[in-house]
Design an enzyme around this catalytic site. Sequence first.
Site, PDB file in Angstrom:
ATOM      1  N   THR A  70       0.838  -1.203   0.000  1.00 48.30           N
ATOM      2  CA  THR A  70       0.000   0.000   0.000  1.00 48.30           C
ATOM      3  C   THR A  70       0.868   1.246   0.000  1.00 48.30           C
ATOM      4  OG1 THR A  70      -1.954  -1.002   0.993  1.00 48.30           O
ATOM      5  CG2 THR A  70      -1.657   1.339   1.383  1.00 48.30           C
ATOM      6  N   GLN A 176       0.898  -9.320  -5.432  1.00 44.62           N
ATOM      7  CA  GLN A 176       0.434 -10.708  -5.486  1.00 44.62           C
ATOM      8  C   GLN A 176       1.378 -11.585  -6.302  1.00 44.62           C
ATOM      9  OE1 GLN A 176      -1.989 -12.112  -3.898  1.00 44.62           O
ATOM     10  NE2 GLN A 176      -3.254 -10.402  -3.200  1.00 44.62           N
ATOM     11  N   HIS A 198       3.909 -10.017   3.297  1.00 40.68           N
ATOM     12  CA  HIS A 198       2.989 -10.989   3.911  1.00 40.68           C
ATOM     13  C   HIS A 198       2.138 -11.771   2.917  1.00 40.68           C
ATOM     14  CE1 HIS A 198      -1.063  -8.972   3.851  1.00 40.68           C
ATOM     15  NE2 HIS A 198      -0.312  -7.942   3.530  1.00 40.68           N
ATOM     16  N   THR A 234      13.295   4.959  10.776  1.00 42.68           N
ATOM     17  CA  THR A 234      14.158   3.814  11.039  1.00 42.68           C
ATOM     18  C   THR A 234      13.560   2.560  10.427  1.00 42.68           C
ATOM     19  OG1 THR A 234      14.952   4.820  13.067  1.00 42.68           O
ATOM     20  CG2 THR A 234      15.195   2.432  12.891  1.00 42.68           C
ATOM     21  N   CYS A 322     -21.890  -7.602   0.604  1.00 43.40           N
ATOM     22  CA  CYS A 322     -22.000  -7.707   2.059  1.00 43.40           C
ATOM     23  C   CYS A 322     -20.647  -7.840   2.730  1.00 43.40           C
ATOM     24  CB  CYS A 322     -22.847  -8.905   2.429  1.00 43.40           C
ATOM     25  SG  CYS A 322     -24.566  -8.541   2.244  1.00 43.40           S
TER      26      CYS A 322
END
Lengths: 398, 225
Positions: A70, A176, A198, A234, A322
């Site tokens: 991001t 990805q 991650h 840092t 949803c």
Amino acid sequence: MIYFDNNDTTPLDPEALESMLPYLRDKFGNPASLHQYGLEAENALDKARETIAAVVNVEPKEIIFTSGATESNNLAIFGAARARPDRRHIIISSIEHSSVSEPAKRLENEGYRVTRLPVDGMGYISSEALREALDDDTALVSIVMANHEIGVIQEIQTLAEIAHSRGVWFHTDAAQALGKITFDVKALGVDFASFNGHKLHGPKGVGGLYFNRKARPKRLMEGAPQEFDLRPGTENVPGIVGFAKAVEIAARDQTVVIPEVRRLSAKLAGGLSTIEYTHLNGPPPEERLPGNLNITFLYIEGEAILMHLSNRGVCVSSGSACSSKSLVPSNVLTAIGLLHEEAHGAIRFSLSRFNTEAEVDEVIEHTTEVVQLLRSMTAFIPKMHSEREGGKGFYRKR
Amino acid sequence: MALKYSPTVIEHFTKPQNVGDICDADAVATEGSPACGDMITYSMKINPQTRIIEDVRFRSFGCASNIATASMATLMAKGKSIDDIKKMSHRDITVALGGLPAVKMHCSVLAVDGLKSAVKQWELEHGLVSDDNHILDRTAVTEALKGVLNPRTGCSLIDAKLINRMEIDNDEGRVFIEVMLCELDERFAENIEEEIREKIGALEGAQKVLVQFKPCEHIGKHLYF
């Protein structure tokens, strides 16, 4: 528990964890310090940079570490826009992650023109559309290498060449892609590429940005001159060490892991394809991001499927309104032409090398039962949806 | 965004009560649509003498809370008179479920609206009410907007006083609504607009619904929801 949500995040590789521990314990130094502790930390940072640079075939001085993809995407987009203030046009695709589409939207609010390239029914961007969208005012093109929802992999090299022919910088979000498909950043010819730890069994909160000598973004934060003066603060030394380890492992094992993950997801697709009124969204398994599947189960809703699977110990994600943060269906699924009611029933299964064949069999069984259960009580009575563009089959025709 | 459902919601989602159809139903009503991804169909047995709902069943196309709210709604409706149903509020279902996440509050509106539609249809068929209340006016539009919730807070646009302008042109059936939208709600703009269109569009005589947003400062009391 069966974890089939690896495009969301992945379990940390035990080897990566081991590599991080010394830097969380004794080797706590700040790479900016001049003493022994600082030197130790700086050496670790240099080594990590070299490892990642070697895997994607760039120079170590062309990689900076960030807090994740991001931040890398934000730095590339805002940084490129600010580095070329005379150009006021940005091109992205209509299937970008929000960390690309939202920065573009902010630029739009600030007066930039933003072109969002359409995709075809599989999710591919046409070179022709890009060529037409480019003009002398274009500062940057940003196209995702492998999409997070439908796993479509773009022809980045061709697209970057087209951008360069008009003197336009090219960024790709490879969050990805890194560790799951092999690519050579130099050969692709992009100016910026964003990475994440991650998504490939590295730790959270760490990522990277590739930039080259021709295209230097303006930094977004002010502070001390870390990371070649592009990203103050840092460095997250343990995270960076773990990230580099994860990249190293992915590169080391790729010839075994990639075909195996592909085999497992193809098996899962085959098993789920026997469920009626079900279709695969995006390209066929052999063409897409290994391990990624996105499947619509018509007449039922994704969050309900997800919750039932979760109760049975199976973790997946959904493209339904949803389960989205804005209560509208996934922009990726609507971009490839899905009707809202089709997007509502979409489930993403994403596998990694830590998944097994036995898990695939179990997930096929659980999903078949859950779909049957929810369909037995659905208020959505099939009428107009038995026929659809691209055919009735699980794998769509082009 | 991990959703924190109450244990009662989970229970009703996992083991929904009164699922299915009543074959010789006295009233059937569907609320919502496949495109919204939120849809409930009720079928009811209503005793014409006592006007008591003797049986009610549901079918659902929707998320976990859609299923749970419909299940709870059938439990609450069974044995009640049609007048009780008319007085029912979506909050009654929410409370009975031990609360719903704000973003899911609209499910309880759908669940209770569905019950009311079924009852109204029964009344119409039995000549107990006339269906001549077709005036497209501020009262009707306001009533419809009470069913549109801000997904961030779970409060209706009316209760939160977010409707800045309302213009109704009866001749052309045109309704114009201006909604105040603070920065925190921007991501829900598309959803709010769709909901307004759906709710007002369902009113008799409404041909065209125009929705406009007006940026505003945060409204303090909803800031920390």
